[in-house]
Design a protein around this motif. Structure first.
Motif, PDB file in Angstrom:
ATOM      1  N   ASN A 291      73.571 -47.487  -5.992  1.00  0.00           N
ATOM      2  CA  ASN A 291      72.391 -47.764  -6.806  1.00  0.00           C
ATOM      3  C   ASN A 291      71.184 -48.105  -5.931  1.00  0.00           C
ATOM      4  OD1 ASN A 291      73.725 -47.996  -9.658  1.00  0.00           O
ATOM      5  ND2 ASN A 291      75.010 -49.223  -8.311  1.00  0.00           N
ATOM      6  N   GLU A 292      70.020 -47.952  -6.489  1.00  0.00           N
ATOM      7  CA  GLU A 292      68.780 -48.433  -5.890  1.00  0.00           C
ATOM      8  C   GLU A 292      68.301 -49.586  -6.767  1.00  0.00           C
ATOM      9  OE1 GLU A 292      64.427 -46.673  -4.428  1.00  0.00           O
ATOM     10  OE2 GLU A 292      65.912 -45.362  -5.380  1.00  0.00           O
ATOM     11  N   ILE A 300      71.672 -58.501  -7.137  1.00  0.00           N
ATOM     12  CA  ILE A 300      72.999 -58.513  -7.763  1.00  0.00           C
ATOM     13  C   ILE A 300      73.497 -59.947  -7.810  1.00  0.00           C
ATOM     14  CG2 ILE A 300      75.392 -57.725  -7.602  1.00  0.00           C
ATOM     15  CD1 ILE A 300      74.420 -55.281  -6.082  1.00  0.00           C
ATOM     16  N   LEU A 301      74.016 -60.359  -8.967  1.00  0.00           N
ATOM     17  CA  LEU A 301      74.682 -61.649  -9.129  1.00  0.00           C
ATOM     18  C   LEU A 301      76.143 -61.403  -9.488  1.00  0.00           C
ATOM     19  CD1 LEU A 301      74.810 -64.748  -9.463  1.00  0.00           C
ATOM     20  CD2 LEU A 301      74.056 -64.418 -11.833  1.00  0.00           C
ATOM     21  N   VAL A 302      77.065 -62.002  -8.712  1.00  0.00           N
ATOM     22  CA  VAL A 302      78.500 -61.953  -9.011  1.00  0.00           C
ATOM     23  C   VAL A 302      78.953 -63.390  -9.217  1.00  0.00           C
ATOM     24  CG1 VAL A 302      80.782 -61.285  -8.192  1.00  0.00           C
ATOM     25  CG2 VAL A 302      78.790 -59.880  -7.619  1.00  0.00           C
ATOM     26  N   GLN A 314      71.144 -49.458  -2.103  1.00  0.00           N
ATOM     27  CA  GLN A 314      69.903 -49.919  -1.500  1.00  0.00           C
ATOM     28  C   GLN A 314      69.382 -51.070  -2.347  1.00  0.00           C
ATOM     29  OE1 GLN A 314      66.931 -47.032  -0.028  1.00  0.00           O
ATOM     30  NE2 GLN A 314      68.269 -45.464  -0.894  1.00  0.00           N
ATOM     31  N   ILE A 315      69.262 -52.252  -1.722  1.00  0.00           N
ATOM     32  CA  ILE A 315      68.889 -53.455  -2.443  1.00  0.00           C
ATOM     33  C   ILE A 315      67.678 -54.042  -1.723  1.00  0.00           C
ATOM     34  CG2 ILE A 315      69.704 -55.703  -3.249  1.00  0.00           C
ATOM     35  CD1 ILE A 315      72.584 -54.593  -2.888  1.00  0.00           C
ATOM     36  N   TYR A 343      80.069 -53.207   1.267  1.00  0.00           N
ATOM     37  CA  TYR A 343      80.283 -52.170   2.276  1.00  0.00           C
ATOM     38  C   TYR A 343      79.069 -51.244   2.336  1.00  0.00           C
ATOM     39  CZ  TYR A 343      85.241 -53.418   1.542  1.00  0.00           C
ATOM     40  OH  TYR A 343      86.426 -54.098   1.412  1.00  0.00           O
ATOM     41  N   GLN A 344      78.565 -51.017   3.510  1.00  0.00           N
ATOM     42  CA  GLN A 344      77.604 -49.948   3.783  1.00  0.00           C
ATOM     43  C   GLN A 344      76.375 -49.991   2.870  1.00  0.00           C
ATOM     44  OE1 GLN A 344      79.705 -46.173   5.290  1.00  0.00           O
ATOM     45  NE2 GLN A 344      81.108 -46.933   3.742  1.00  0.00           N
ATOM     46  N   ASN A 345      75.940 -51.192   2.525  1.00  0.00           N
ATOM     47  CA  ASN A 345      74.707 -51.345   1.774  1.00  0.00           C
ATOM     48  C   ASN A 345      73.531 -51.519   2.734  1.00  0.00           C
ATOM     49  OD1 ASN A 345      75.874 -51.799  -1.116  1.00  0.00           O
ATOM     50  ND2 ASN A 345      77.031 -53.189   0.186  1.00  0.00           N
ATOM     51  N   THR A 346      72.351 -51.151   2.274  1.00  0.00           N
ATOM     52  CA  THR A 346      71.123 -51.465   2.990  1.00  0.00           C
ATOM     53  C   THR A 346      70.400 -52.526   2.166  1.00  0.00           C
ATOM     54  OG1 THR A 346      70.971 -49.223   3.878  1.00  0.00           O
ATOM     55  CG2 THR A 346      68.985 -50.565   3.938  1.00  0.00           C
ATOM     56  N   ILE A 347      70.304 -53.731   2.736  1.00  0.00           N
ATOM     57  CA  ILE A 347      69.774 -54.889   2.021  1.00  0.00           C
ATOM     58  C   ILE A 347      68.554 -55.362   2.805  1.00  0.00           C
ATOM     59  CG2 ILE A 347      70.315 -57.205   1.178  1.00  0.00           C
ATOM     60  CD1 ILE A 347      73.296 -56.375   1.265  1.00  0.00           C
TER      61      ILE A 347
END
Length: 680
Positions: A291-292, A300-302, A314-315, A343-347
């Motif tokens: 997701n973008e 994102i909230l968990v 992408q966050i 994993y493998q996110n761009t933050i």
């Protein structure tokens, strides 16, 4: 031969019987016992009911086909029915429309789209005008809703509930997306333990029909929300401007949120949801993939014991500073039993008070692997603490491996206002059983009137491992004594911190060291390269016992190699050489046990107090000017280390010892490979 002829009366009777048979057949085909697959064409924007439900003919008492009548007939007739429209129209139901209970029912407005200034938009509008009802409700399976504009209902725009499986809300086909906005509750809601494998795809949820801002737009709660069930999918939607979160999953056994754009308009401009981009709660177990997610108050909230996989997103540019819990601008994982694997996110470019990029708190577990965490900020301008520009962990557990954590900032007020920004890259506060391994932690900074830990800050906690990282070019611009690369303050508690196999290089602080230990117990440094920093290499101040340096190389720092100030140090098998101050500088009340170290070539001498070291000789690096601190075969520190404090590996990954004994310093050199002269 005489031809036999029927009398005329018999011929007329036979014709009548044939006609009657055809009529009976037609009636049977049109009745509830028909084979199904009828197509009902809505030709009226009115709201009258069907005049004869079950005859499989959509007709009100005036002979028109309304949407209400078409749904009634689709429910009453066997087989699957399709409802289409003969023109563009706006339908305003006076009461709630019938729940769709017939399997394989399709409501399709895709053939009535029209060109509005170069953009195709829906031609069929379902307008609730604040009616306290759902727009369309599905309690059936294998149904679909395509190509509608659904607005202004007092409940959700679309509800899929109870035993509802394999339904499709929107689709990838031409003009199949729905636009769902201005509804008082959720835009699209899937609810129930038996609601399974439904797909919400390619819709605009919260925007106008063109995918941009709309006055009074957005839905009053979440854009797309899934409660319970399993296998439901939210994919390829544009979800923006909703009054709570963009996409949520609560209590689901499984589910997927994939390839959506959340918090922006169709052109990529800011159009945030009012709180979170994605909200996962109540023991949910979804996957959040590709997701973008941008411009929301949190990406994102968990929470609530949920377990999420967050992969390939992408966050960016989410800002949590105005939330009641202003932590985790990009991602927040919080609460007992909550866990997220990233994993493998761009933050990048997210903002919070704590954890600009990622925050893990309150007994949660975070697995952060192979992500880019870049240019995030932990920032505040008023009094109070903050920290963790890239990652923040508070009373929780985190394993961060092979991430790129670069150019993040912890920034507090630079005036006399009280505040301590800590951990430009990573801040571990009361963390337990946490590990940083194999990360590139580079170019992070701390700015303010106090605080520290440009690369990594550790405050209290237990069993912290900082291993095999490159901690490079981090900066602390505060007057407090701090570690530009790593700062540890266990507050004289039982925290055990292991700093092993790291390359700590070209970090800078106004006061402190590349690695700074303050008021700490139980810190072990092993196999580290602490080199070329614009401040002392290792600074130990006001620490208790159990501080140990073993098999480290501390070289070419702009200050003393090691400063021991009102502390005790166990110094074993360490190279301290070519630093701009003393090799070991001793201040105040100190104690040091020194075994098999080489302290040589430091500008101000081996120590400011008359101290003898095992060796004070050139260790013969391969090429220190080129930052190669491996040892030459003729080095005098090979095979002479203390075997009373053994370790099994070295900085360069060679199993210790090689040859006749341990090598002093971070490197263990393998035996040379002898080749024939012709090959040499």
């Amino acid at each position: 031969m005489v031809a036999y002829r029927f009398p005329r009366i018999f011929a007329l009777l036979l014709s009548s019987l044939v006609l009657a048979g055809l009529m009976v057949a037609f009636i049977l085909i049109s009745s509830g016992s028909a084979a199904g697959e009828e197509i009902f064409i809505v030709n009226s924007s009115g709201d009258s009911a069907d005049s004869s439900m079950g005859d499989c003919t959509c007709a009100t008492s005036s002979g028109d086909c309304t949407l209400r009548a078409a749904i009634q007939e689709a429910n009453a007739c066997s087989g699957g029915q399709t409802i289409r429209f003969n023109s563009s129209m706006t339908i305003v139901p006076a009461t709630a429309l019938p729940v769709i209970t017939g399997d394989y029912t399709v409501i399709d407005g895709s053939n009535q789209w029209y060109d509005w200034s170069g953009t195709m938009v829906p031609g069929v509008t379902l307008d609730g005008e604040s009616l306290d009802a759902y727009g369309l409700t599905i309690n059936a399976s294998h149904c679909a809703i395509y190509g509608l504009y659904i607005i202004n209902f007092g409940q959700a725009g679309i509800l899929v509930f109870n035993v509802a499986e394999d339904n499709h809300i929107g689709g990838e086909g031409e003009n199949q997306r729905n636009v769902v906005t201005k509804n008082a509750q959720n835009g699209i809601l899937i609810f129930g333990a038996d609601a399974k494998n439904n797909v919400v795809s390619s819709n605009y949820v919260g925007t106008n029909v063109k995918g941009y801002y709309e006055l009074d737009g957005g839905n009053g709660c979440h854009g797309v929300s899934v409660w319970y069930g399993e296998g439901n999918v939210i994919t390829d939607n544009l979800i923006a401007s909703n009054k709570w979160s963009g996409a949520t999953m609560d209590g689901v056994d499984s589910g997927i949120i994939a390839n959506n754009r959340i918090g922006m308009d169709i052109g990529g401009g800011s159009l945030p949801n009012s709180y979170y981009g994605v909200h996962i709660s109540n023991m949910a177990k979804p996957q959040i993939i590709g997701n973008e997610i941008a411009f929301n108050k949190r990406g994102i909230l968990v929470t609530g014991g949920s377990q999420a996989i967050i992969d390939g997103n992408q966050i960016y540019q989410n800002n949590a500073t105005s939330l009641d819990a202003p932590d985790g601008g990009g991602v927040l994982i919080t609460g007992t039993l909550s866990q997220a694997n990233l994993y493998q996110n761009t933050i990048y470019e997210n903002t919070a008070l704590y954890g600009g990029g990622v925050a893990v708190e309150d007994s949660a577990i975070g697995i952060v692997d192979h992500n880019i965490i870049q240019e995030n900020d932990a920032v505040r301008s008023d009094a109070g603490n903050l920290g963790g520009g890239g990652i923040y962990v508070n009373s929780a557990v985190m394993t961060a491996t092979y991430n790129t954590i670069i150019s993040n900032t912890a920034e507090g007020p630079t005036s006399s206002v009280f505040g301590f920004p800590d951990g430009g890259g990573v801040y571990l506060f009361d963390a337990g059983d946490s590990r940083l391994n194999g990360n590139e932690i580079r170019g992070n900074q701390v700015i303010g009137n106090g605080g520290g830990g440009g690369g990594v800050m550790v405050l209290r906690g237990g069993n912290i491992r900082i291993e095999n990282n490159t901690i490079y070019d981090n900066y602390v611009n505060t007057m407090s004594i701090s570690g530009s690369g790593v700062h540890v303050n266990t507050e004289l508690g039982p925290t055990k911190v292991y700093i092993e196999g790291n390359r700590v290089e070209e970090n800078s602080t106004l006061s402190g060291g590349a690695i700074n230990l303050y008021e700490s117990y139980y810190v072990t440094l092993t196999n580290n390269l602490i080199i070329n920093n614009s401040d002392p290499g290792l600074n130990i101040q006001d620490c208790g016992t159990f501080i140990q340096s073993n098999f480290n190389t501390i070289a070419m720092n702009s200050g003393s190699g090691t400063i021991l100030n009102n502390s005790r140090l166990y110094l074993y098998n360490t190279l301290i050489t070519l630093n701009s101050g003393y090799g070991v500088e001793l201040i105040g009340m100190w104690g040091m046990t020194s075994t098999r170290n080489d302290v040589w070539g430091n500008r101000d001498g081996a120590s400011n107090i008359d101290t003898e070291f095992y060796l004070e000789v050139d260790p013969l690096f391969f090429n220190a000017d080129e930052r190669n601190f491996a040892l030459r075969p003729e080095s005098p520190v090979l095979d002479v280390g203390d075997d009373g404090h053994p370790v099994t590996t070295s900085y360069n990954g060679v199993t210790r010892p090689v040859g006749g004994g341990y090598d002093i310093g971070a490197y263990e050199m393998p035996l040379p490979t002898w080749l024939p002269v012709i090959l040499r």
